[in-house]
Design an enzyme around this catalytic site. Structure first.
Site, PDB file in Angstrom:
ATOM      1  N   PRO A  84      36.542  -3.043  14.804  1.00 18.72           N
ATOM      2  CA  PRO A  84      36.270  -4.084  15.664  1.00 18.72           C
ATOM      3  C   PRO A  84      34.658  -3.595  16.157  1.00 18.72           C
ATOM      4  O   PRO A  84      34.373  -2.393  16.277  1.00 18.72           O
ATOM      5  CB  PRO A  84      37.063  -3.804  16.689  1.00 18.72           C
ATOM      6  CG  PRO A  84      38.520  -3.387  16.366  1.00 18.72           C
ATOM      7  CD  PRO A  84      37.943  -2.745  14.894  1.00 18.72           C
ATOM      8  N   CYS A  85      33.979  -4.611  16.419  1.00 20.22           N
ATOM      9  CA  CYS A  85      32.690  -4.479  16.842  1.00 20.22           C
ATOM     10  C   CYS A  85      32.219  -4.645  18.244  1.00 20.22           C
ATOM     11  O   CYS A  85      31.251  -4.180  18.629  1.00 20.22           O
ATOM     12  CB  CYS A  85      31.721  -5.418  15.953  1.00 20.22           C
ATOM     13  SG  CYS A  85      32.066  -6.958  16.410  1.00 20.22           S
ATOM     14  N   GLN A  86      33.147  -4.846  18.929  1.00 17.35           N
ATOM     15  CA  GLN A  86      32.794  -5.314  20.367  1.00 17.35           C
ATOM     16  C   GLN A  86      32.072  -4.481  21.297  1.00 17.35           C
ATOM     17  O   GLN A  86      31.234  -4.549  21.989  1.00 17.35           O
ATOM     18  CB  GLN A  86      34.095  -5.820  21.205  1.00 17.35           C
ATOM     19  CG  GLN A  86      34.568  -7.223  20.537  1.00 17.35           C
ATOM     20  CD  GLN A  86      35.691  -6.927  19.600  1.00 17.35           C
ATOM     21  OE1 GLN A  86      35.604  -6.098  18.840  1.00 17.35           O
ATOM     22  NE2 GLN A  86      36.804  -7.546  19.437  1.00 17.35           N
ATOM     23  N   VAL A  88      30.263  -1.599  20.195  1.00 19.56           N
ATOM     24  CA  VAL A  88      29.081  -1.248  19.446  1.00 19.56           C
ATOM     25  C   VAL A  88      27.891  -2.382  19.350  1.00 19.56           C
ATOM     26  O   VAL A  88      26.840  -2.157  19.282  1.00 19.56           O
ATOM     27  CB  VAL A  88      29.346  -0.681  18.045  1.00 19.56           C
ATOM     28  CG1 VAL A  88      29.992   0.816  18.094  1.00 19.56           C
ATOM     29  CG2 VAL A  88      29.789  -1.581  17.077  1.00 19.56           C
ATOM     30  N   SER A  89      28.145  -3.591  19.549  1.00 19.64           N
ATOM     31  CA  SER A  89      27.374  -4.581  19.428  1.00 19.64           C
ATOM     32  C   SER A  89      26.363  -4.666  20.409  1.00 19.64           C
ATOM     33  O   SER A  89      26.594  -3.914  21.849  1.00 19.64           O
ATOM     34  CB  SER A  89      28.152  -5.921  19.859  1.00 19.64           C
ATOM     35  OG  SER A  89      27.314  -7.129  19.722  1.00 19.64           O
TER      36      SER A  89
END
Length: 196
Positions: A84-86, A88-89
């Site tokens: 999941p990137c949420q 670190v975005s």
């Protein structure tokens, strides 16, 4: 004899394990590049898991990555996954790779890599991973705050036959060569998995 540059599997299809599988887009690319075959996947969400299962019938879904005992999982040659990137975005709240965050699930991927020791790892994420903060899990009995206590670049990696390598490429993200304070997500990821 097959050329390793064009056929990493050496003529035999590599076994691929898929994490955070979604509908399988990354897996299609990995199978193509590595002449591979996905032998298991791990997807928590029911809808994408159904799509994945439709396109890879008979391939077992290991389910929730937080409950998998990697010592019981079939070893593979390649592990791929887009954790999941949420967190670190650059358009998110930048919570980073901390325990309890969605992006903190990277630690579970690193655990799979550590136990299964695949030849190849293909990890996909957003550019913000390069600058997001991270906190390493603190081993029992350790009283540090989870930040990196050592230089970000090991001394052995700073010189090749006397020539400094730190100045070879510009650092567009201004991460620097000193100890990472705070620890950056990419550094935590690579150090955690031993893939430096």
């Amino acid at each position: 004899m097959p050329d390793p540059a064009t056929d990493p599997g050496g003529g035999r299809g590599l076994r691929v394990g898929s994490l955070f599988s979604g509908y399988g887009g990354l897996d299609l690319a990995v199978e193509e590049v590595f002449n591979g075959q996905t032998v298991w996947f791990s997807e928590f969400s029911p809808a994408p898991a159904r799509v994945f299962a439709h396109h890879w019938p008979g391939v077992p879904n290991l389910g929730d990555i937080t409950t998998i005992d990697w010592n019981e999982v079939e070893p593979v040659d390649v592990i791929c996954g887009g954790f999941p990137c949420q967190d670190v975005s650059t358009v998110g709240k930048r919570a980073g790779l901390r325990p309890g965050t969605r992006s903190g699930l990277w630690a579970r991927m690193a655990e799979a890599i550590d136990v299964l020791q695949p030849e190849w790892v293909v990890a996909e994420n957003v550019r913000g991973l390069l600058s997001a903060t991270a906190t390493r899990p603190t081993p029992e009995g350790d009283d540090t705050d989870g930040r990196n206590p050592i230089p970000a670049t090991p001394e052995s990696a700073t010189a090749i036959e006397g020539a400094a390598v730190r100045g070879v490429e510009p650092d567009p993200w201004d991460l620097g060569d000193e100890s990472a304070r705070p620890l950056r997500a990419l550094g935590a990821g690579m150090s955690t998995s031993g893939l430096c």
